[in-house]
Design an enzyme around this catalytic site. Structure first.
Site, PDB file in Angstrom:
ATOM      1  CB  SER A 115      -0.911  -0.001   1.226  1.00 41.41           C
ATOM      2  OG  SER A 115      -1.727   1.148   1.234  1.00 41.41           O
ATOM      3  CB  ALA A 116       2.645   3.005  -2.436  1.00 39.82           C
ATOM      4  CB  SER A 117       1.787   7.977  -1.520  1.00 41.49           C
ATOM      5  OG  SER A 117       2.694   7.864  -2.605  1.00 41.49           O
ATOM      6  CB  ALA A 119      -1.402   2.483  -6.794  1.00 44.20           C
ATOM      7  CD  GLN A 120      -4.696  -0.912  -0.387  1.00 42.06           C
ATOM      8  OE1 GLN A 120      -4.523   0.125   0.255  1.00 42.06           O
ATOM      9  NE2 GLN A 120      -5.679  -1.753  -0.123  1.00 42.06           N
ATOM     10  CG  ASP A 281      12.632   4.614  -9.335  1.00 38.85           C
ATOM     11  OD1 ASP A 281      13.606   4.912  -8.611  1.00 38.85           O
ATOM     12  OD2 ASP A 281      11.483   4.454  -8.898  1.00 38.85           O
TER      13      ASP A 281
END
Length: 452
Positions: A115-117, A119-120, A281
């Site tokens: 769970s990131a800022s 998207a999940q 990245d």
């Protein structure tokens, strides 16, 4: 808008104030002060949410414009937030497909993988066979990951970007604004976020990457399931393997880490020098080594692009490192937009010579990061502005070297690059268009010799 500006300013000010004792109220040595301020900014960015977390991640790949301490802190920025309830994620899926998750996949796991800022991510299985854009058919039951944009993420980020633009106009008028171009950085940041908020962009680049490496069985990426993908939902093949922090397990399972290190470095050179588009990245979380002895590339959120002319100039800069030629490095860096004032040319040339002489490690291998990041710092010392793409590429090459060395510490990325530079420069010498372009110069030189 005004209240959010106050929240942003207040959060940053509070974190900087809390760092004053660590910086000994400005009396500590410069490196200690910079480390304290950098940690404070990283914590503030984590407090401020998705837009600032993404901004920090962009800073972490820009050592050309920010201090070593700030880049290091932002590299450790934690883009992890509490998971949303499955019901919220299912609502997004229903809005996108007008169908329940069970009608779209054979099964859908309500427990998120991450769970990131923005998207999940959830795990699921295909309910029917699917033929991807490239590669073999994915059979029914294939494990996939489903990435879902968090509700409100786009609106929140766009509002923060609008506030940041006002702050950037103020920064542009300060001494810091002379060190780098904050408006250009924010434009780059906004473009990166726009790509990340439209998950189809990631799927498209992954497909293009797979096409580029269609003849290479040791380089893989997840295939996109387009009939289960929209701007807010991305379904991709699940990749099994080990992160670079789990290499002992990979070696125990028989993975050829040396072979993958060399092959992975070569694959990145192909991206830069041959295709002109590259994964920008490549931190350890975005690379796996797999049980099939392949390298899996993940998360194509930040991508770099190079024109044919830029590729040729970058090749010449790399050739300067291979052949220890500071004049060549300066000349072709200038062609890439690195404008060194005449009064600093001799000093920077001398510094470059020292960097090139210091690239050999005790084991005889060459150190690209020493040269590349050292060159960026050297330019920064003289206040030379660096084009964003140039700094991003140098950082990416240095990261690839670090990744390859995690797999095999004795790898020499400069030696890996040499066949590419030699082949590309040799091909360019016979290019009719380039010969035609250089003909007048060659004729003038010949006439000077004859008349001397």
């Amino acid at each position: 808008m005004a209240s959010r500006s106050w929240i942003i300013s207040g959060t940053i000010a509070r974190r900087l104030a809390a760092a004053l004792p660590s910086a000994r109220f400005g009396l500590a040595p410069a490196t200690v002060r910079r480390a304290a301020w950098a940690r404070a900014l990283r914590l503030a960015f984590e407090d401020l949410g998705p837009a600032f977390i993404k901004l920090g991640q962009l800073v972490s790949v820009r050592p050309d414009e920010f201090s070593e301490e700030l880049v290091g802190e932002m590299r450790s920025l934690q883009d992890a937030v509490p998971a949303l309830p499955a019901a919220v994620i299912r609502t997004v899926i229903r809005e996108e497909f007008a169908a329940e998750a069970e009608a779209l996949w054979a099964d859908f796991d309500d427990e998120p993988l991450a769970s990131a800022s923005i998207a999940q991510v959830h795990r699921a299985r295909l309910s029917a066979p699917y033929r991807p854009v490239w590669g073999e058919v994915l059979p029914a039951g294939t494990e996939v990951v489903v990435k879902v944009v968090r509700p409100g993420a786009a609106e929140s980020i766009q509002a923060d970007v609008a506030v940041a633009r006002r702050l950037v106009l103020w920064v542009a008028g300060t001494r810091l604004g002379r060190r780098f171009d904050p408006c250009a950085l924010l434009d780059e940041f906004a473009a990166t976020l726009a790509r990340e908020l439209d998950l189809r962009q990631e799927g498209r680049f992954a497909d293009r990457f797979l096409f580029d490496f269609r003849d290479d069985r040791r380089v893989v990426a997840p295939r996109t399931v387009w009939n289960r993908t929209t701007a807010r939902v991305l379904t991709m093949e699940f990749m099994h393997g080990w992160r670079l922090s789990e290499l002992d397990e990979a070696r125990a399972a028989g993975v050829d880490c040396f072979g993958l290190a060399v092959h992975g470095a070569t694959a990145f050179m192909r991206q830069v020098f041959v295709y002109g588009r590259y994964h920008a990245d490549l931190h350890p979380a975005n690379l796996f080594v797999t049980p099939d002895n392949t390298i899996a590339y993940l998360d194509f959120g930040i991508v770099g692009y190079l024109t044919p002319e830029e590729r040729m100039n970058i090749t010449q800069v790399m050739a300067a490192l291979v052949y220890r030629d500071p004049d060549r490095a300066l000349r072709y860096s200038a062609a890439l937009g690195v404008d060194v004032p005449e009064e600093h040319v001799d000093a920077i040339r001398g510094g470059l010579g020292e960097l090139l002489d210091g690239t050999t490690r005790p084991d005889g291998t060459r150190d690209f990061a020493h040269f590349g990041l050292g060159f960026l710092r050297l330019l920064g010392e003289y206040g030379v502005k660096i084009p964003s793409g140039y700094g991003l590429l140098i950082k990416s090459l240095a990261t690839v070297e670090g990744v390859a060395r995690a797999l095999y510490p004795q790898i020499d990325i400069v030696a890996t690059a040499k066949p590419f530079t030699t082949r590309i420069l040799g091909r360019a010498m016979g290019d009719p268009a380039r010969l035609y372009e250089r003909m007048p110069q060659a004729v003038r030189a010949a006439l000077r010799e004859l008349m001397a």
